[in-house]
Every structure is written in structure tokens, then in C-alpha cells.
Design an enzyme around this catalytic site. Sequence first.
Site, PDB file in Angstrom:
ATOM      1  N   ASP A 287      24.081  23.343 -30.728  1.00  0.00           N
ATOM      2  CA  ASP A 287      25.352  23.523 -30.016  1.00  0.00           C
ATOM      3  C   ASP A 287      25.850  24.966 -30.161  1.00  0.00           C
ATOM      4  O   ASP A 287      27.033  25.199 -30.443  1.00  0.00           O
ATOM      5  CB  ASP A 287      26.381  22.521 -30.539  1.00  0.00           C
ATOM      6  CG  ASP A 287      27.484  22.245 -29.523  1.00  0.00           C
ATOM      7  OD1 ASP A 287      27.338  22.678 -28.356  1.00  0.00           O
ATOM      8  OD2 ASP A 287      28.489  21.608 -29.888  1.00  0.00           O
TER       9      ASP A 287
ATOM     10  N   LYS B 113      37.977  19.726 -43.120  1.00  0.00           N
ATOM     11  CA  LYS B 113      37.726  18.888 -41.943  1.00  0.00           C
ATOM     12  C   LYS B 113      37.870  17.430 -42.364  1.00  0.00           C
ATOM     13  O   LYS B 113      37.201  16.983 -43.301  1.00  0.00           O
ATOM     14  CB  LYS B 113      36.308  19.177 -41.423  1.00  0.00           C
ATOM     15  CG  LYS B 113      35.958  18.465 -40.147  1.00  0.00           C
ATOM     16  CD  LYS B 113      34.711  19.110 -39.554  1.00  0.00           C
ATOM     17  CE  LYS B 113      34.126  18.316 -38.417  1.00  0.00           C
ATOM     18  NZ  LYS B 113      33.020  19.023 -37.784  1.00  0.00           N
TER      19      LYS B 113
ATOM     20  N   VAL C 292      40.719  19.794 -38.293  1.00  0.00           N
ATOM     21  CA  VAL C 292      40.451  20.808 -39.314  1.00  0.00           C
ATOM     22  C   VAL C 292      41.785  21.446 -39.710  1.00  0.00           C
ATOM     23  O   VAL C 292      42.569  21.847 -38.851  1.00  0.00           O
ATOM     24  CB  VAL C 292      39.463  21.874 -38.790  1.00  0.00           C
ATOM     25  CG1 VAL C 292      39.186  22.922 -39.852  1.00  0.00           C
ATOM     26  CG2 VAL C 292      38.161  21.223 -38.339  1.00  0.00           C
TER      27      VAL C 292
ATOM     28  N   GLY D 109      42.410  23.236 -35.973  1.00  0.00           N
ATOM     29  CA  GLY D 109      41.457  22.855 -34.937  1.00  0.00           C
ATOM     30  C   GLY D 109      41.311  21.348 -34.870  1.00  0.00           C
ATOM     31  O   GLY D 109      41.617  20.627 -35.821  1.00  0.00           O
TER      32      GLY D 109
ATOM     33  N   HIS E 204      35.346  14.680 -33.606  1.00  0.00           N
ATOM     34  CA  HIS E 204      35.303  13.706 -34.689  1.00  0.00           C
ATOM     35  C   HIS E 204      36.387  13.861 -35.733  1.00  0.00           C
ATOM     36  O   HIS E 204      36.559  12.995 -36.563  1.00  0.00           O
ATOM     37  CB  HIS E 204      33.928  13.779 -35.383  1.00  0.00           C
ATOM     38  CG  HIS E 204      32.811  13.479 -34.458  1.00  0.00           C
ATOM     39  ND1 HIS E 204      31.893  14.416 -34.091  1.00  0.00           N
ATOM     40  CD2 HIS E 204      32.520  12.352 -33.780  1.00  0.00           C
ATOM     41  CE1 HIS E 204      31.054  13.871 -33.230  1.00  0.00           C
ATOM     42  NE2 HIS E 204      31.411  12.633 -33.022  1.00  0.00           N
ATOM     43  N   GLY E 205      37.076  14.952 -35.715  1.00  0.00           N
ATOM     44  CA  GLY E 205      38.080  15.096 -36.751  1.00  0.00           C
ATOM     45  C   GLY E 205      38.969  16.292 -36.544  1.00  0.00           C
ATOM     46  O   GLY E 205      38.849  17.018 -35.555  1.00  0.00           O
TER      47      GLY E 205
ATOM     48  N   GLY F 137      38.429  18.606 -33.315  1.00  0.00           N
ATOM     49  CA  GLY F 137      37.159  18.390 -32.626  1.00  0.00           C
ATOM     50  C   GLY F 137      37.050  16.950 -32.191  1.00  0.00           C
ATOM     51  O   GLY F 137      38.008  16.186 -32.272  1.00  0.00           O
TER      52      GLY F 137
HETATM   53  N1  LIG Z   1      35.659  26.747 -41.444  1.00  0.00           N
HETATM   54  C1  LIG Z   1      36.578  26.862 -40.494  1.00  0.00           C
HETATM   55  N2  LIG Z   1      37.521  27.815 -40.578  1.00  0.00           N
HETATM   56  C2  LIG Z   1      38.472  27.931 -39.622  1.00  0.00           C
HETATM   57  N3  LIG Z   1      38.560  27.142 -38.540  1.00  0.00           N
HETATM   58  C3  LIG Z   1      37.648  26.171 -38.400  1.00  0.00           C
HETATM   59  C4  LIG Z   1      36.608  25.982 -39.358  1.00  0.00           C
HETATM   60  N4  LIG Z   1      35.838  24.962 -38.960  1.00  0.00           N
HETATM   61  C5  LIG Z   1      36.355  24.531 -37.800  1.00  0.00           C
HETATM   62  N5  LIG Z   1      37.437  25.247 -37.457  1.00  0.00           N
HETATM   63  C6  LIG Z   1      38.268  25.065 -36.275  1.00  0.00           C
HETATM   64  O1  LIG Z   1      38.368  23.686 -35.976  1.00  0.00           O
HETATM   65  C7  LIG Z   1      37.819  23.414 -34.685  1.00  0.00           C
HETATM   66  C8  LIG Z   1      37.099  22.082 -34.701  1.00  0.00           C
HETATM   67  O2  LIG Z   1      36.078  22.117 -35.701  1.00  0.00           O
HETATM   68  P1  LIG Z   1      34.658  21.501 -35.462  1.00  0.00           P
HETATM   69  O3  LIG Z   1      34.087  22.117 -34.228  1.00  0.00           O
HETATM   70  O4  LIG Z   1      33.848  21.625 -36.692  1.00  0.00           O
HETATM   71  O5  LIG Z   1      35.025  19.994 -35.236  1.00  0.00           O
HETATM   72  P2  LIG Z   1      34.173  18.914 -34.476  1.00  0.00           P
HETATM   73  O6  LIG Z   1      34.874  17.609 -34.598  1.00  0.00           O
HETATM   74  O7  LIG Z   1      32.782  18.957 -34.988  1.00  0.00           O
HETATM   75  O8  LIG Z   1      34.212  19.491 -33.020  1.00  0.00           O
HETATM   76  P3  LIG Z   1      33.274  19.187 -31.825  1.00  0.00           P
HETATM   77  O9  LIG Z   1      34.096  18.380 -30.905  1.00  0.00           O
HETATM   78  O10 LIG Z   1      32.962  20.565 -31.279  1.00  0.00           O
HETATM   79  O11 LIG Z   1      32.077  18.477 -32.351  1.00  0.00           O
HETATM   80  C9  LIG Z   1      36.929  24.590 -34.367  1.00  0.00           C
HETATM   81  O12 LIG Z   1      36.854  24.804 -33.012  1.00  0.00           O
HETATM   82  C10 LIG Z   1      37.596  25.738 -35.100  1.00  0.00           C
HETATM   83  O13 LIG Z   1      38.594  26.316 -34.303  1.00  0.00           O
END
Ligand SMILES: Nc1ncnc2c1ncn2[C@@H]1O[C@H](COP(=O)(O)OP(=O)(O)OP(=O)(O)O)[C@@H](O)[C@H]1O
Length: 673
Positions: A272, A152, A136, A129, A133-134, A131
Site C-alpha cells: 500500500d 493506534k 491513531v 488520524g 481499522h482504528g 484509518g
Molecule cells: N506513527 C504515526 N505518527 C503520526 N501519525 C500517524 C502515525 N501512524 C498513523 N498516523 C496517522 O493516522 C492515520 C491512520 O493511520 P493508519 O493508516 O495506520 O491506520 P489504518 O487503520 O491502517 O488506515 P488505513 O485505512 O489506511 O488502513 C494516518 O493516515 C496518519 O495520518
Amino acid sequence: MRTWNRGWHRRGDWAPARMVALCGVLARIPSSRIRPSLSLALVVSAPAAPAPPDVRAGCYPLYILDMANAVASSSRDRPARNRGSMHSLHDPTDGVVITNEVQYRSRSESVKHDTIRIINQYEFRLRVGKGQHGEVYLAEDSTKNYMEVAVKCVRRKNKTDRLKKLRRNADLPRTPHTPLVDQLGSTEHKIRKEIAIMKKLNHPHVVRLLEVIDDPLTDKIYMVMEYLGGGEIKWRTKSDNPLLRVDQTRRICRDVILGLEYLHYQGIIHRDIKPANLLWTADRRTVKISDFGVSTFSYAQRLAAAGNGNIKDDDTDPILMDESDLSKTAGTPMFLAPEIVYDASEEDVIGSSQTSPHSSSTLQLQTQLQTPRQRPQVTKAIDIWAFGVTLYGLLFGILPFNAKTEYEIYRVIRTQDWSVPETMGLDQLPTGGRYPGGIGRRPADYRSLPNTEGAQVMDLLSRLLEKNAEKRITLDEVKRHPWITRDLHSPEDWLRETRLTRYLQLEPTHAETDSAMSSVRFRWLPRIGNRIMSTLRNVKPQRSFRRPPRQHDDEKDDVGVHSEPHIVHLTRHQTTTGNPSHRRPHHGSVREKGKGRRPSRQELLRNKSTNDINAKPGKPFEPWAMWNNGATPGPSKRKSTETGLQAQARSRLRSGSIRPATRPPTANVLVRG
Ligand SMILES: Nc1ncnc2c1ncn2[C@@H]1O[C@H](COP(=O)(O)OP(=O)(O)OP(=O)(O)O)[C@@H](O)[C@H]1O
């Protein structure tokens, strides 16, 4: 070293000059030698020392680590190779491991000639994944039998941080009153806040943070979380039709309600809630809430929920105490509550006669929507609204409030009613229209509702999507709503077994954290360890947020009380199935390394969630059975619920192409980044 400790302890005072001199001495000692005993001793034997203004994630182990780092980073030229053993600590308040040292390695894969990235004990597999900020990654923990984890990786600073810094006068002196956002930069502040929030959470329907790898010498922070192999909830087709049956949606909702209830109890407003932040476990039986990137901690809410005596000391973490974020518009526009997108310039009573293209002709909605005259308070009710939008989305494959521009979306959310298509869910059950009790009417008593799926869910939706936050349904009421409990054999049993107090009983006691700490930290330094522990006990007085007296527990409540959180979750689920054969005997605190038995992968998969409370003995619950019955896409389409990368990861893991039979530590190259 022991003499120093004794001296500091006895005098109890702390001269800054002595501290500076000591730092100078420590800087010359290889960092591997000074950790963790000295850094801990520094703090606990100096009770009068004020906390530095840039206390990061707030709990004292991070503070301790910061002090250690302040010393260690003064010798910036230390070669990475000489760092010796990893410096990890368990935070005694929550069990999350804090590691402030990163070792980068890589290894070439014998089968595919791929290069595997290794960070500390984590072997990185695939990116699952990305997002805002980073990124995963799916990784495997080589110290825990290659258990899958999600890592992450977040950069401390991004370009906007640097631009902001340029705009500000960077040379302004820092004072204890400088806002944390200015001290850390907004990205780092966000990460630290997300970490501080996640560290507080331990619940079967909330993604668990396991470790934070935070080396001040590197520009990334790594958050190691439990891996949710089922990926995000997929809820609509490309043509905006629902992907889930109505009963599947209900099961998802039950999990989310329990997770949200726990978050709110902890004083956390998620901000969210949406399908993309609800992740399936690999067996697709449990849904967990993830992504705390914009979440806020509300001390007032925590106090109201838990009562004064139950507040833990870490609840006063400065990074959490900043509630100014609450008034900011954060989250996903279509899921935002009216009180967030409030516009005082708008009329407070608006007559709307909008119909959505999906509404039936009989549903020409004429409704008076009242928006409050004063800017309403932003509270946990925003999560309940977002949950309502999510429920609507899962049922209909579209969202209730939509428009072309963000500004227009906000206006629609504030002023317009929502309407419904004639059918809902993949199984196309009739909705019966937006107002089952007549236009604008909502029965005070659920019993007067028609006993149809459509009428009940419409009632729930209208209570969730109530524009006035003060009149919006509470989570406790949602839990008892007839649509939520509709297919349960015994709603009372479910309500009792999913009571929040059951999870709270799982909070580790001081005895457990003490033993966890002593087994991890002080195995090799028992005397210093004991002294530090006794000092910590004085600094952090015993609180009443502990297991209530056992005589009040009924027999069912007893199950799993002493188990380690991950196992307890399963035990709770086993209890909900009512199948005593699944019950696991207590092994005492699993925090004591090496004691007790970890569940096998098979055991983990066998365990069932609250979803399948009605599962009949001998007939395994299969929420995805619909994929196999011909009416819907065949088994191969099952993968459509996973992200492409997750599906790829799964098939590669299954075929064994990304895991060699043996794991020879070939060609370990240190590639510091
Ligand atoms: N614990 C996890 N197990 C499996 N996949 C995960 C997990 N955490 C996150 N992901 C995957 O990674 C993606 C991005 O994670 P996350 O939403 O935490 O990042 P973010 O940078 O906070 O994103 P956002 O832009 O929504 O703020 C998620 O949409 C999900 O598909």
C-alpha cells in the site's frame, strides 16, 4: 514456586493432567503474583509441549503471554484495581515491549478542564488520524519524560466479523489446521499480522513499533509507535497541482527507496505504498513508511534476500506464513500493479492510443503494451510499481491511471499507457515529453539519456511503471538511477553509506538482548531469569544474522554499529552529512535501562537525514524554504502540510494549554472499557 520449577525442568516431560491441575492452582493466585516468572517457567520448562494452534503474533513471548492469560482470564472476576504492577515483557528478538494488561485512568486537566485519558503510562492528547481499522492518537509516555508517541487503537472484532461468524458454523471444533483467520476473526487476524510484521522492522525510514498493549479482557489492542509529527506527505493542491518541488520529491524518493529496500530484504511486501502512507518526522527532514495493515510476509522472498542462514526463527511465525493474501486485491486501486488486477479474459496484446487531458499535443501516444499471457506472479515488484505511481503523483499532482469506477481503473492500469503534462513540480520544470529517447524507446544505458531533469525522470518513470513485472526496474537499480542520485555530490558515497548491510549490522546481538531482558524482566528474580535465559538460548540457536567480522568494516561503516536503533539512525544521518562534530560516541547497548544517555530533543532535531546529504556546513538544510520566499504560500501555509488535527495538536502543545506545569496524579478513576 522454585520447587515446581525445578521439578518440571528435571523431568522434561509434560503431562496435560498436571497442567490442568496447575492452572487450577494458578487461577487462585492473584494474577499480579504469577506474572511473569511462572508463565515463563511454564513454557521453557516444558519443551515437549506443543504450541497451541492459536499462537498469535508468533514470537514466543506472545505465546508465553497467551498461556499466562489463559490462566489469568479463568478468574474473570478479578478486580482491575488489584492487578498490581504492569506486566510487560521485551520480546528478545526485536525489543518491542509486549504488555498484556491495560489500566484505564483519566485525569482532569487543571488548565482547560479537559479530561485526559490515560492508558497505562500513556497520556492521550489528540486524535491525529483515523484509518479503516482504528484511530491513531498522539500520546505522551509519562515514564519517558513525556516522549511523544502515536497510539493506534484497534478493535479486535468489528461488525463484519460477527456477521461472518454467524454465517459460519461457530460450533465447529478448532483443530491445528483451522486457518488462523477463522480462529481469530478476520480483524484480529489482520491486527496480529500487522503487529507481527511491524515487530520485525527497525529502520530509519520505517515507522517503528515500540509496544503492543494487548489485554485479552479488553476489546481493543493498542499499538504504540514512534510519533511522526510532520504527518502525511501532502502532494497536491485542491486544483490538482503539485505541492512539492522536484528536488523535494527526489529527497522523499530516496528515503522511501531505502525503507522499501529494507522491507523487501525482510521478506515484507508493503502493498500500500502511496503518499498517505509516507509520514514526515516533525522536522520534515525524514520520511518514513507507515501502515502495514495489508502488508504480506513472503518467506520465499525473505530466503532469496537473506539466504538460509540468516533467517530468524520468528520468520516462521504461523501468522506470517499465510501468503494466500498475496493473490487478493488489497491496497489502493489507483496504485495497484497490473499483475494484481490481471484479467485473463483480456487480449494479451493491446494497441492503445490514449492521450490524457494533460498530455501535450506532440505526445499522441501510439504504443503496443504487452500484458503477459499467464497470470503473473505477485511479488515485491508491486511495491515498485506503487512507488512509480507515487513518484508520478508527487511530480504532477495527478495520478497516471485514473477513471470513474474501480473496474475501469483496473482496465486502464492493465491496458493503457500513461502520459505527462509539459511541466512537473511546483517549480514547473519542463518534462520534455514522455519519450525523451523517441517514442517507445528506452536507452539500455543511462549515459545516452539527455542530461536534463525531465529526460531522466521520464526514463525512471517508464522503468517503474513497466507493465511486465519481470522487466520492471529493481530497487537496487532505482537507487543507482541518475535522476535519484542527480543532486548528490558523491553518489558513490551515498550508495555506500546507505547500504542495507549497514542497518543490518544494527540487529541486536544475543548479548544485547540478554542484557536487555535480564534488566527488564529478571532484576528481581535473577536465578529463575538465568535458567530461563539459558533454556531460551538452547531453544533458539545462535544464527549468523549478526554483525560480520569487524576487520572487514571500513572506517565509516564502524560508526554507530553498537548503538541502540533510534540513536543509530541519527548517527547514520550524521555520517551522511559528513560532519564529524555530530558524531556521537558509543554508549554500549542502550537497551540496558539507565545506561547511556538518551539524546535531547534539540539533538534529535539537529540531526539530518539522507535528504540533506548535500547540505553545506553553516547553511542548514531547509526543505521547506520555498514557503518563505514569497513565490509560494507564506509561513502560515506551512501548516497546510499537516492534518488539521496535527496542526491543532502542535499549536496546543506549543501554547502549553494541554500540558500542565506539574502533573499531579489527581482523581485517578479506573474506567475499564
Ligand atoms: N506513527 C504515526 N505518527 C503520526 N501519525 C500517524 C502515525 N501512524 C498513523 N498516523 C496517522 O493516522 C492515520 C491512520 O493511520 P493508519 O493508516 O495506520 O491506520 P489504518 O487503520 O491502517 O488506515 P488505513 O485505512 O489506511 O488502513 C494516518 O493516515 C496518519 O495520518
